[in-house]
Scaffold this motif. Structure first.
Motif, PDB file in Angstrom:
ATOM      1  N   VAL A 408      65.297  34.702  30.200  1.00 40.01           N
ATOM      2  CA  VAL A 408      65.009  35.473  31.478  1.00 40.01           C
ATOM      3  C   VAL A 408      65.651  34.915  32.624  1.00 40.01           C
ATOM      4  O   VAL A 408      66.246  35.759  33.570  1.00 40.01           O
ATOM      5  N   GLU A 409      66.194  33.516  32.555  1.00 46.80           N
ATOM      6  CA  GLU A 409      67.210  32.977  33.467  1.00 46.80           C
ATOM      7  C   GLU A 409      68.455  33.749  33.647  1.00 46.80           C
ATOM      8  O   GLU A 409      69.259  34.016  34.584  1.00 46.80           O
ATOM      9  N   THR A 410      68.995  34.030  32.186  1.00 48.26           N
ATOM     10  CA  THR A 410      70.153  34.708  32.291  1.00 48.26           C
ATOM     11  C   THR A 410      70.121  36.202  32.693  1.00 48.26           C
ATOM     12  O   THR A 410      71.155  36.626  33.243  1.00 48.26           O
ATOM     13  N   VAL A 411      69.159  37.015  32.434  1.00 46.12           N
ATOM     14  CA  VAL A 411      69.306  38.244  32.943  1.00 46.12           C
ATOM     15  C   VAL A 411      68.795  38.209  34.373  1.00 46.12           C
ATOM     16  O   VAL A 411      69.544  39.210  34.828  1.00 46.12           O
ATOM     17  N   TRP A 412      68.349  37.481  34.906  1.00 46.78           N
ATOM     18  CA  TRP A 412      67.932  37.208  36.496  1.00 46.78           C
ATOM     19  C   TRP A 412      69.514  36.983  37.209  1.00 46.78           C
ATOM     20  O   TRP A 412      69.532  37.602  38.129  1.00 46.78           O
ATOM     21  N   ARG A 413      70.271  36.268  36.482  1.00 45.86           N
ATOM     22  CA  ARG A 413      71.434  35.810  37.154  1.00 45.86           C
ATOM     23  C   ARG A 413      72.610  36.763  36.695  1.00 45.86           C
ATOM     24  O   ARG A 413      73.707  36.711  37.404  1.00 45.86           O
ATOM     25  N   TRP A 414      72.454  37.571  35.667  1.00 46.66           N
ATOM     26  CA  TRP A 414      73.251  38.218  35.332  1.00 46.66           C
ATOM     27  C   TRP A 414      73.951  39.393  36.625  1.00 46.66           C
ATOM     28  O   TRP A 414      73.418  40.135  36.841  1.00 46.66           O
ATOM     29  N   GLY A 415      75.381  39.284  36.827  1.00 46.93           N
ATOM     30  CA  GLY A 415      75.986  39.853  37.778  1.00 46.93           C
ATOM     31  C   GLY A 415      75.795  39.371  39.124  1.00 46.93           C
ATOM     32  O   GLY A 415      76.252  40.053  40.247  1.00 46.93           O
ATOM     33  N   LYS A 416      74.991  38.200  39.296  1.00 42.73           N
ATOM     34  CA  LYS A 416      74.823  37.552  40.639  1.00 42.73           C
ATOM     35  C   LYS A 416      75.328  36.430  40.566  1.00 42.73           C
ATOM     36  O   LYS A 416      76.424  36.231  41.435  1.00 42.73           O
ATOM     37  N   ASP A 417      75.051  35.312  39.801  1.00 37.17           N
ATOM     38  CA  ASP A 417      75.483  34.091  39.946  1.00 37.17           C
ATOM     39  C   ASP A 417      75.381  33.393  38.586  1.00 37.17           C
ATOM     40  O   ASP A 417      74.213  32.853  38.537  1.00 37.17           O
ATOM     41  N   LEU A 418      76.403  33.215  37.960  1.00 38.96           N
ATOM     42  CA  LEU A 418      76.178  32.498  36.711  1.00 38.96           C
ATOM     43  C   LEU A 418      76.935  31.214  36.698  1.00 38.96           C
ATOM     44  O   LEU A 418      76.971  30.503  35.394  1.00 38.96           O
ATOM     45  N   GLY A 419      77.204  30.699  37.872  1.00 37.74           N
ATOM     46  CA  GLY A 419      77.959  29.489  38.107  1.00 37.74           C
ATOM     47  C   GLY A 419      79.400  29.720  37.830  1.00 37.74           C
ATOM     48  O   GLY A 419      79.824  30.635  37.063  1.00 37.74           O
ATOM     49  N   PRO A 420      80.154  28.350  38.084  1.00 36.13           N
ATOM     50  CA  PRO A 420      81.572  28.288  37.621  1.00 36.13           C
ATOM     51  C   PRO A 420      81.813  28.520  36.197  1.00 36.13           C
ATOM     52  O   PRO A 420      80.984  27.890  35.587  1.00 36.13           O
ATOM     53  N   TYR A 421      82.865  29.173  35.785  1.00 31.53           N
ATOM     54  CA  TYR A 421      83.019  29.430  34.460  1.00 31.53           C
ATOM     55  C   TYR A 421      81.847  29.980  33.753  1.00 31.53           C
ATOM     56  O   TYR A 421      81.781  29.591  32.384  1.00 31.53           O
ATOM     57  N   HIS A 422      80.951  30.386  34.220  1.00 30.41           N
ATOM     58  CA  HIS A 422      79.662  31.064  33.471  1.00 30.41           C
ATOM     59  C   HIS A 422      78.920  29.921  32.872  1.00 30.41           C
ATOM     60  O   HIS A 422      78.269  30.077  31.537  1.00 30.41           O
ATOM     61  N   TRP A 423      78.901  28.776  33.466  1.00 25.56           N
ATOM     62  CA  TRP A 423      78.408  27.629  32.835  1.00 25.56           C
ATOM     63  C   TRP A 423      76.758  27.776  32.491  1.00 25.56           C
ATOM     64  O   TRP A 423      76.373  27.366  31.380  1.00 25.56           O
ATOM     65  N   ILE A 424      76.076  28.545  33.256  1.00 23.60           N
ATOM     66  CA  ILE A 424      74.678  28.809  33.174  1.00 23.60           C
ATOM     67  C   ILE A 424      74.358  29.740  31.736  1.00 23.60           C
ATOM     68  O   ILE A 424      73.435  29.371  31.196  1.00 23.60           O
ATOM     69  N   LEU A 425      75.388  30.483  31.590  1.00 22.93           N
ATOM     70  CA  LEU A 425      75.268  31.281  30.344  1.00 22.93           C
ATOM     71  C   LEU A 425      75.615  30.685  29.323  1.00 22.93           C
ATOM     72  O   LEU A 425      74.875  30.750  28.160  1.00 22.93           O
ATOM     73  N   TRP A 426      76.644  29.759  29.086  1.00 23.74           N
ATOM     74  CA  TRP A 426      76.713  28.623  27.939  1.00 23.74           C
ATOM     75  C   TRP A 426      75.699  27.572  27.975  1.00 23.74           C
ATOM     76  O   TRP A 426      75.293  27.677  26.668  1.00 23.74           O
ATOM     77  N   LYS A 427      74.976  27.298  28.924  1.00 17.28           N
ATOM     78  CA  LYS A 427      73.984  26.318  28.870  1.00 17.28           C
ATOM     79  C   LYS A 427      72.861  27.075  28.262  1.00 17.28           C
ATOM     80  O   LYS A 427      72.096  26.487  27.278  1.00 17.28           O
ATOM     81  N   ASN A 428      72.652  28.287  28.725  1.00 12.97           N
ATOM     82  CA  ASN A 428      71.358  28.925  28.116  1.00 12.97           C
ATOM     83  C   ASN A 428      71.478  29.193  26.599  1.00 12.97           C
ATOM     84  O   ASN A 428      70.634  29.681  25.988  1.00 12.97           O
ATOM     85  N   CYS A 429      72.798  29.784  26.267  1.00 16.53           N
ATOM     86  CA  CYS A 429      72.951  30.015  24.936  1.00 16.53           C
ATOM     87  C   CYS A 429      72.905  28.916  23.843  1.00 16.53           C
ATOM     88  O   CYS A 429      72.310  28.911  22.819  1.00 16.53           O
ATOM     89  N   LEU A 430      73.037  27.591  24.528  1.00 21.15           N
ATOM     90  CA  LEU A 430      72.873  26.434  23.615  1.00 21.15           C
ATOM     91  C   LEU A 430      71.371  26.185  23.504  1.00 21.15           C
ATOM     92  O   LEU A 430      70.747  25.729  22.294  1.00 21.15           O
ATOM     93  N   ILE A 431      70.602  26.477  24.503  1.00 19.22           N
ATOM     94  CA  ILE A 431      68.944  26.325  24.588  1.00 19.22           C
ATOM     95  C   ILE A 431      68.672  27.342  23.592  1.00 19.22           C
ATOM     96  O   ILE A 431      67.887  26.942  22.581  1.00 19.22           O
ATOM     97  N   VAL A 432      69.250  28.557  23.706  1.00 19.15           N
ATOM     98  CA  VAL A 432      68.683  29.560  22.672  1.00 19.15           C
ATOM     99  C   VAL A 432      69.065  28.916  21.131  1.00 19.15           C
ATOM    100  O   VAL A 432      68.167  29.181  20.228  1.00 19.15           O
ATOM    101  N   LEU A 433      70.348  28.581  21.014  1.00 17.91           N
ATOM    102  CA  LEU A 433      70.642  28.169  19.734  1.00 17.91           C
ATOM    103  C   LEU A 433      69.703  27.084  19.234  1.00 17.91           C
ATOM    104  O   LEU A 433      69.310  26.930  18.081  1.00 17.91           O
ATOM    105  N   PHE A 434      69.394  25.976  20.153  1.00 23.13           N
ATOM    106  CA  PHE A 434      68.617  24.897  19.692  1.00 23.13           C
ATOM    107  C   PHE A 434      67.240  25.497  19.311  1.00 23.13           C
ATOM    108  O   PHE A 434      66.625  24.770  18.222  1.00 23.13           O
ATOM    109  N   SER A 435      66.597  26.405  20.070  1.00 17.99           N
ATOM    110  CA  SER A 435      65.192  26.791  19.728  1.00 17.99           C
ATOM    111  C   SER A 435      65.267  27.639  18.331  1.00 17.99           C
ATOM    112  O   SER A 435      64.187  27.638  17.651  1.00 17.99           O
TER     113      SER A 435
END
Length: 454
Positions: A408-435
């Motif tokens: 949900v956070e990734t979809v909400w921030r997509w095209g707006k603000d994913l942080g420097p180097y898209h770190w929010i995207l990579w962080k959420n990918c790790l959370i999904v992978l862990f789950s």
């Protein structure tokens, strides 16, 4: 002919301020007075920050705290403490992500508050064009994950009640029945209790249950600390095969994401829910500390024989221990009646339109009866408390508590603000992978354990 005045386009940077002034001169003040969701919440949403903290602690310190010694058994003392802190941090982070996304969404669409499923649905509806078609599926996944989680918890409560009464019955010369029979006997209490359709009638019992629950935890901790063995007699770590069960049990015990949005939605100052020190951070710090303490002391004292509920390990020849078991059983019965509302509500919203209005009362009664028989039937079929907790934690809470908030956070921030180097995207990918790892490994080990115990 009426003269039309063209409004200049809103510019970026320094021109934005002058553009807002021009809009104000034309009679619009929406941009000068941003929407504040808290100002538009209903009058009954009057929970203070302290009240929200109390509610969150009450919801988090449920049956899960007594399951932590079992989690430590699967991980070891050292790994258990470190793992509890890590899982607590991850759970607190995904709750923060979900609440912050919901709050930002409320401002954008001008809604006073949103629930969990509403947030998932509307984020997809207002997200990139390519994902909007998945909005109904996001809502359904959130609703059903919440419903199945609470149904699983109902099964756990039935087993705890049955095993508690069986142990007391065995000591005091009662009938020598199996746990399955005692599970079935809970229907005598649960069927009439679950037919109560108004929560207000359960409020006095809930208040009493909170006091009783605290008393039971204190008695259990007393027995854990009374004569603990040396730390060297217990495993500091176990094999990696025990980690999936540790993660699943810890998620079941600790994850309170289902109650977070209702609590935040009732606050008069929702901005105090997050932040440091915010309601969430204070509550999660206290929860993680208590869970780690109970898990450590419970496993240290009872070792490899620890059960899915700490009270089941208490001595059977002492009155105080028997009182604790009876108190926990009574709390579980009342807790069952409360959390049973969630799956009933999810299912009823989907079937009520198919039932004639004059039959709604009977339809609701039938649904509640069927749900009660279903959960008690599952408990009778698999009367192993540990297996239920591991399976529910692996399937539902890995999806509802970890994957969905990250997506949900990734979809909400997509095209707006994913942080420097898209770190929010990579962080959420790790959370999904862990789950996903927790989901697959937890389900695999749980099903294997169920087969071995048939």
């Amino acid at each position: 002919m009426e003269k039309v005045i063209a409004t200049p386009p809103i510019k970026k940077g320094s021109d934005a301020y002058s553009s807002k002034i021009e809009l104000a001169y034309n009679g619009s003040r929406e941009d000068l007075d941003p929407y504040v969701p808290a100002d538009h919440r209903p009058l009954e949403s009057n929970t203070s920050s302290f009240g929200a903290l109390a509610h969150l602690l009450k919801a988090s310190l449920g049956s899960g705290v007594l399951a932590m010694p079992l989690a430590f058994k699967n991980a070891g003392l050292l790994v258990g403490v470190v793992g509890t802190m890590i899982i607590g941090f991850v759970c607190a982070h995904v709750i923060t992500v979900l609440v912050k996304t919901s709050q930002q969404l409320c401002v954008e669409i001008k809604r006073p508050c949103l629930g969990y499923a509403d947030t998932c649905d509307l984020v997809f509806q207002n997200g990139p064009t390519s994902v909007r078609k998945y909005a109904p599926y996001a809502r359904e996944l959130a609703d059903w994950a919440l419903a199945v989680t609470h149904l699983g918890a109902c099964c756990v409560y039935v087993v705890v009640v049955a095993e508690s009464f069986k142990q007391v019955s065995d000591v005091y010369g009662g009938p020598n029945w199996s746990v399955t029979v005692f599970c079935a006997l809970t229907l005598v209490i649960l069927i009439p209790l679950t037919q109560i359709t108004k929560l207000k009638y359960l409020v006095p019992f809930s208040a009493l249950a909170n006091f009783v629950w605290l008393t039971s935890i204190c008695i259990s901790i007393y027995y854990c600390l009374r004569s603990p063995p040396s730390i060297s007699s217990r495993n500091l770590s176990t094999s990696i095969s025990g980690l999936p069960n540790f993660i699943s049990t810890s998620l079941f015990a600790m994850e309170g994401i289902g109650v977070v949005m209702p609590i935040e939605n009732e606050m008069t100052k929702p901005h105090q829910f997050l932040g440091c020190p915010g309601v969430l951070n204070i509550a999660m710090t206290a929860v993680v500390a208590l869970y780690a303490f109970v898990g450590f002391s419970g496993y240290l004292n009872f070792g490899e024989g620890v059960r899915g509920s700490l009270t089941l390990n208490l001595p059977q020849d002492e009155i105080l221990a028997q009182i604790a078991k009876i108190l926990v059983a009574c709390v579980m019965v009342l807790s069952y009646a409360l959390i049973f509302y969630v799956p009933v509500d999810v299912i009823w919203r989907r079937i009520q339109e198919k039932i004639p209005a004059r039959s709604h009362r009977w339809g609701m009664a039938g649904l509640r009866l069927f749900g009660t028989l279903f959960t008690v039937g599952l408990a009778c079929a698999i009367p192993r408390l540990e297996l239920f907790m591991e399976l529910v934690g692996a399937v539902c809470l890995s999806i509802m508590g970890l994957s969905l908030p990250a997506i949900v956070e990734t979809v909400w921030r997509w095209g707006k603000d994913l942080g420097p180097y898209h770190w929010i995207l990579w962080k959420n990918c790790l959370i999904v992978l862990f789950s996903l790892v927790a989901l697959v490994s937890g389900v695999t080990f749980s099903i294997k354990s169920m087969i071995d115990n048939l």
